[in-house]
Design an enzyme around this catalytic site. Structure first.
Site, PDB file in Angstrom:
ATOM      1  CD  GLU A  81      -1.646  -2.302   1.896  1.00  0.00           C
ATOM      2  OE1 GLU A  81      -2.545  -3.102   2.175  1.00  0.00           O
ATOM      3  OE2 GLU A  81      -0.454  -2.504   2.184  1.00  0.00           O
ATOM      4  CG  HIS A 100      -4.025   2.615   3.527  1.00  0.00           C
ATOM      5  ND1 HIS A 100      -3.468   1.374   3.679  1.00  0.00           N
ATOM      6  CD2 HIS A 100      -5.175   2.434   2.845  1.00  0.00           C
ATOM      7  CE1 HIS A 100      -4.244   0.479   3.098  1.00  0.00           C
ATOM      8  NE2 HIS A 100      -5.283   1.092   2.594  1.00  0.00           N
ATOM      9  CG  HIS A 102      -7.856  -2.025   5.454  1.00  0.00           C
ATOM     10  ND1 HIS A 102      -7.308  -3.264   5.272  1.00  0.00           N
ATOM     11  CD2 HIS A 102      -7.170  -1.210   4.625  1.00  0.00           C
ATOM     12  CE1 HIS A 102      -6.340  -3.200   4.385  1.00  0.00           C
ATOM     13  NE2 HIS A 102      -6.236  -1.958   3.988  1.00  0.00           N
TER      14      HIS A 102
END
Length: 128
Positions: A81, A100, A102
């Site tokens: 990522e 970043h 989830h």
């Protein structure tokens, strides 16, 4: 002065990893990165490991913004990522940090045909 700035920035990045993990804002697959304080074309993030176990500058990798490759070709494996981070740093030179995650609060919208709507004035950037 430069060395101290870099050391402090790396310590802050390590602490940020722990804070995000502690508050469950990132899981084992979330990441935070910073633009290098002295090399604006380089960003720093942890090697391929969960944020809660990042312990020292040895756990961090410098990446070139231009191609997202490690500055050190012998660097340990990194997160795939990182390309997300690198492209944000490339597109927005004024950005100095990228997170970043989830987030379970957002994931349902990724698989839904229902567009995001602004439920309050603070979310107006989403549009109508």
């Amino acid at each position: 002065m430069g060395d101290e700035l870099v050391k402090e920035s790396l310590r802050t990045l390590i602490t940020a990893n722990h804070i995000l993990h502690h508050h469950k804002l990132v899981d084992a697959y979330g990441h935070i990165s910073i633009r290098h304080p002295l090399k604006p074309n380089v960003y720093v993030m942890s090697q391929k490991m969960a944020p809660g176990i990042v312990e020292s500058p040895d756990d961090l990798i410098e990446y070139k913004i231009v191609d997202n490759l490690p500055v050190d070709p012998q660097a340990k494996p990194g997160h795939i990522e990182r390309f997300i981070h690198g492209h944000i740093f490339k597109r927005f030179p004024q950005v100095n940090c990228v997170v970043h995650s989830h987030s379970e609060d957002v994931l349902p919208f990724v698989v839904s045909d229902i567009p995001l709507r602004a439920p309050c004035h603070m979310a107006g950037f989403l549009g109508l």
